[in-house]
Design a protein around this motif. Structure first.
Motif, PDB file in Angstrom:
ATOM      1  N   SER A  28       0.824  -1.209   0.000  1.00 15.30           N
ATOM      2  CA  SER A  28       0.000   0.000   0.000  1.00 15.30           C
ATOM      3  C   SER A  28       0.856   1.255   0.000  1.00 15.30           C
ATOM      4  O   SER A  28       0.470   2.274  -0.597  1.00 15.30           O
ATOM      5  CB  SER A  28      -0.935  -0.006   1.212  1.00 15.30           C
ATOM      6  OG  SER A  28      -0.198  -0.145   2.410  1.00 15.30           O
ATOM      7  N   LEU A  31       1.739   1.902  -3.530  1.00 12.30           N
ATOM      8  CA  LEU A  31       0.603   2.457  -4.265  1.00 12.30           C
ATOM      9  C   LEU A  31       0.374   3.924  -3.925  1.00 12.30           C
ATOM     10  O   LEU A  31      -0.141   4.677  -4.757  1.00 12.30           O
ATOM     11  CB  LEU A  31      -0.651   1.640  -3.969  1.00 12.30           C
ATOM     12  CG  LEU A  31      -0.669   0.221  -4.543  1.00 12.30           C
ATOM     13  CD1 LEU A  31      -1.893  -0.543  -4.065  1.00 12.30           C
ATOM     14  CD2 LEU A  31      -0.637   0.255  -6.066  1.00 12.30           C
ATOM     15  N   VAL A  32       0.742   4.336  -2.712  1.00 12.23           N
ATOM     16  CA  VAL A  32       0.598   5.754  -2.344  1.00 12.23           C
ATOM     17  C   VAL A  32       1.423   6.632  -3.269  1.00 12.23           C
ATOM     18  O   VAL A  32       0.967   7.692  -3.729  1.00 12.23           O
ATOM     19  CB  VAL A  32       1.001   5.970  -0.871  1.00 12.23           C
ATOM     20  CG1 VAL A  32       1.108   7.457  -0.550  1.00 12.23           C
ATOM     21  CG2 VAL A  32      -0.014   5.328   0.052  1.00 12.23           C
ATOM     22  N   THR A  35       0.223   6.018  -7.467  1.00 12.47           N
ATOM     23  CA  THR A  35      -1.054   6.406  -8.038  1.00 12.47           C
ATOM     24  C   THR A  35      -1.034   7.863  -8.476  1.00 12.47           C
ATOM     25  O   THR A  35      -0.282   8.680  -7.923  1.00 12.47           O
ATOM     26  CB  THR A  35      -2.180   6.177  -7.017  1.00 12.47           C
ATOM     27  OG1 THR A  35      -3.430   6.500  -7.613  1.00 12.47           O
ATOM     28  CG2 THR A  35      -1.990   7.056  -5.790  1.00 12.47           C
ATOM     29  N   ARG A  36      -1.867   8.171  -9.456  1.00  9.21           N
ATOM     30  CA  ARG A  36      -1.955   9.537  -9.962  1.00  9.21           C
ATOM     31  C   ARG A  36      -3.214  10.258  -9.491  1.00  9.21           C
ATOM     32  O   ARG A  36      -3.499  11.357  -9.947  1.00  9.21           O
ATOM     33  CB  ARG A  36      -1.922   9.540 -11.498  1.00  9.21           C
ATOM     34  CG  ARG A  36      -0.591   9.081 -12.068  1.00  9.21           C
ATOM     35  CD  ARG A  36      -0.551   9.270 -13.573  1.00  9.21           C
ATOM     36  NE  ARG A  36       0.737   8.883 -14.128  1.00  9.21           N
ATOM     37  CZ  ARG A  36       1.056   8.993 -15.411  1.00  9.21           C
ATOM     38  NH1 ARG A  36       0.169   9.459 -16.272  1.00  9.21           N
ATOM     39  NH2 ARG A  36       2.250   8.618 -15.849  1.00  9.21           N
ATOM     40  N   GLN A  37      -3.946   9.646  -8.589  1.00 12.75           N
ATOM     41  CA  GLN A  37      -5.133  10.271  -8.028  1.00 12.75           C
ATOM     42  C   GLN A  37      -4.871  10.567  -6.555  1.00 12.75           C
ATOM     43  O   GLN A  37      -4.528   9.671  -5.777  1.00 12.75           O
ATOM     44  CB  GLN A  37      -6.347   9.364  -8.189  1.00 12.75           C
ATOM     45  CG  GLN A  37      -6.724   9.139  -9.643  1.00 12.75           C
ATOM     46  CD  GLN A  37      -8.088   8.513  -9.803  1.00 12.75           C
ATOM     47  OE1 GLN A  37      -8.847   8.436  -8.846  1.00 12.75           O
ATOM     48  NE2 GLN A  37      -8.415   8.090 -11.005  1.00 12.75           N
ATOM     49  N   VAL A  39      -6.815  11.446  -4.027  1.00 17.93           N
ATOM     50  CA  VAL A  39      -7.692  10.823  -3.042  1.00 17.93           C
ATOM     51  C   VAL A  39      -7.342   9.345  -2.874  1.00 17.93           C
ATOM     52  O   VAL A  39      -7.335   8.826  -1.748  1.00 17.93           O
ATOM     53  CB  VAL A  39      -9.159  11.001  -3.451  1.00 17.93           C
ATOM     54  CG1 VAL A  39     -10.085  10.272  -2.491  1.00 17.93           C
ATOM     55  CG2 VAL A  39      -9.527  12.481  -3.489  1.00 17.93           C
ATOM     56  N   HIS A  40      -7.030   8.671  -3.958  1.00 15.16           N
ATOM     57  CA  HIS A  40      -6.634   7.273  -3.869  1.00 15.16           C
ATOM     58  C   HIS A  40      -5.337   7.132  -3.072  1.00 15.16           C
ATOM     59  O   HIS A  40      -5.169   6.164  -2.316  1.00 15.16           O
ATOM     60  CB  HIS A  40      -6.455   6.680  -5.262  1.00 15.16           C
ATOM     61  CG  HIS A  40      -7.748   6.500  -5.996  1.00 15.16           C
ATOM     62  ND1 HIS A  40      -7.824   5.948  -7.271  1.00 15.16           N
ATOM     63  CD2 HIS A  40      -9.031   6.796  -5.645  1.00 15.16           C
ATOM     64  CE1 HIS A  40      -9.080   5.908  -7.668  1.00 15.16           C
ATOM     65  NE2 HIS A  40      -9.827   6.421  -6.695  1.00 15.16           N
ATOM     66  N   ALA A  41      -4.422   8.080  -3.237  1.00 15.07           N
ATOM     67  CA  ALA A  41      -3.184   8.034  -2.464  1.00 15.07           C
ATOM     68  C   ALA A  41      -3.466   8.146  -0.965  1.00 15.07           C
ATOM     69  O   ALA A  41      -2.872   7.430  -0.149  1.00 15.07           O
ATOM     70  CB  ALA A  41      -2.243   9.152  -2.914  1.00 15.07           C
ATOM     71  N   LEU A  43      -6.235   7.272   0.547  1.00 17.40           N
ATOM     72  CA  LEU A  43      -6.899   6.045   0.994  1.00 17.40           C
ATOM     73  C   LEU A  43      -5.909   4.885   1.116  1.00 17.40           C
ATOM     74  O   LEU A  43      -6.003   4.081   2.056  1.00 17.40           O
ATOM     75  CB  LEU A  43      -8.023   5.688   0.024  1.00 17.40           C
ATOM     76  CG  LEU A  43      -9.186   6.692  -0.031  1.00 17.40           C
ATOM     77  CD1 LEU A  43     -10.219   6.247  -1.061  1.00 17.40           C
ATOM     78  CD2 LEU A  43      -9.832   6.841   1.339  1.00 17.40           C
ATOM     79  N   TRP A  44      -4.965   4.779   0.210  1.00 16.76           N
ATOM     80  CA  TRP A  44      -3.939   3.750   0.352  1.00 16.76           C
ATOM     81  C   TRP A  44      -3.061   4.032   1.568  1.00 16.76           C
ATOM     82  O   TRP A  44      -2.539   3.101   2.194  1.00 16.76           O
ATOM     83  CB  TRP A  44      -3.091   3.668  -0.901  1.00 16.76           C
ATOM     84  CG  TRP A  44      -3.735   2.938  -2.037  1.00 16.76           C
ATOM     85  CD1 TRP A  44      -4.056   3.440  -3.269  1.00 16.76           C
ATOM     86  CD2 TRP A  44      -4.151   1.566  -2.053  1.00 16.76           C
ATOM     87  NE1 TRP A  44      -4.652   2.478  -4.039  1.00 16.76           N
ATOM     88  CE2 TRP A  44      -4.720   1.312  -3.321  1.00 16.76           C
ATOM     89  CE3 TRP A  44      -4.100   0.540  -1.117  1.00 16.76           C
ATOM     90  CZ2 TRP A  44      -5.230   0.074  -3.674  1.00 16.76           C
ATOM     91  CZ3 TRP A  44      -4.612  -0.704  -1.463  1.00 16.76           C
ATOM     92  CH2 TRP A  44      -5.163  -0.924  -2.722  1.00 16.76           C
ATOM     93  N   ARG A  93      -7.615  12.001 -11.969  1.00 15.86           N
ATOM     94  CA  ARG A  93      -6.290  11.622 -12.443  1.00 15.86           C
ATOM     95  C   ARG A  93      -5.541  12.858 -12.927  1.00 15.86           C
ATOM     96  O   ARG A  93      -6.067  13.662 -13.694  1.00 15.86           O
ATOM     97  CB  ARG A  93      -6.401  10.593 -13.567  1.00 15.86           C
ATOM     98  CG  ARG A  93      -5.068  10.079 -14.089  1.00 15.86           C
ATOM     99  CD  ARG A  93      -5.302   9.035 -15.153  1.00 15.86           C
ATOM    100  NE  ARG A  93      -5.943   7.869 -14.591  1.00 15.86           N
ATOM    101  CZ  ARG A  93      -5.278   6.858 -14.030  1.00 15.86           C
ATOM    102  NH1 ARG A  93      -3.953   6.894 -13.965  1.00 15.86           N
ATOM    103  NH2 ARG A  93      -5.925   5.816 -13.560  1.00 15.86           N
TER     104      ARG A  93
END
Length: 210
Positions: A28, A31-32, A35-37, A39-41, A43-44, A93
């Protein structure tokens, strides 16, 4: 107190759980930064902090585990998400999150991991402490935090509150000093144009006809 190092081919259940939590935390964390988003960063990052808290629980450090959940997951990450929403940052993104230095970052990360793993293995090669449930140290740590370190603890809470208020002020457009509204923004439905911007009426008939 140390004991003989057991064989790595027969790990205990606690060691298996600890290794799985470590793999989740590392995956995880990757993935932080990949990722290119935004909010997803965030959450990870919650997943990574949660896996670290689980590792602390396996090591019978329940106070540190719950502090990890309450402070980092419940305060820092939530504050980041509120800051993203309140400052109207792009949440989709975005190519701007890729700096183009992936190769350099990967080399530095692999080198740092190799140094840390080498130091840990070399320093604790013959030391082994069995994972046995104990009484825990929540009472002693809690007394230290709320007696010796109570002033820095409260100062940190005030700092987080000030950051949240600052994000609200910067995102509001009806407060003096806030960012001006964009010029290309269309008026909301139902709003009428001001009187000075009303369309001029057609000129009167100058032909004299009735």
């Amino acid at each position: 107190m140390t004991e003989a190092v057991p064989s790595y081919l027969s790990p205990t259940g606690q060691e298996v759980v600890f290794l799985l939590l470590g793999a989740v935390a590392v995956g995880s964390a990757l993935l932080v930064v990949m990722t290119r988003q935004l909010v997803h960063a965030a959450l990870w990052l919650v997943v990574s902090f949660g896996a670290l808290a689980g590792g602390y629980l396996v090591l019978t450090a329940e106070f540190v585990a719950w502090v990890q959940v309450l402070i980092y997951v419940g305060a820092v990450v939530v504050l980041m998400l509120f800051g993203i929403m309140l400052t109207r940052a792009p949440i989709g993104r975005s190519a701007d999150l890729d700096s183009g230095n992936r190769l350099v970052a990967a080399v530095v990360a692999v080198a740092t991991a190799a140094v840390l793993v080498t130091v840990v293995i070399d320093g604790f090669r013959t030391a082994y402490t069995p994972l046995k449930p104990g009484a825990g140290g929540a009472e002693a740590l809690g007394a230290s935090v709320f007696a010796t370190w109570v002033l820095p603890f409260e100062a940190l809470s005030v700092l987080l509150l000030a950051a949240l208020i600052g994000a609200i002020v910067l995102s509001r457009t009806d407060i003096p000093g806030g960012p001006p509204p964009s010029e290309d923004a269309s008026p909301p439905p139902g709003d009428t144009a001001p009187p000075d911007q009303a369309q001029p009426s057609s000129p009167p008939d100058q032909t004299g006809g009735r």
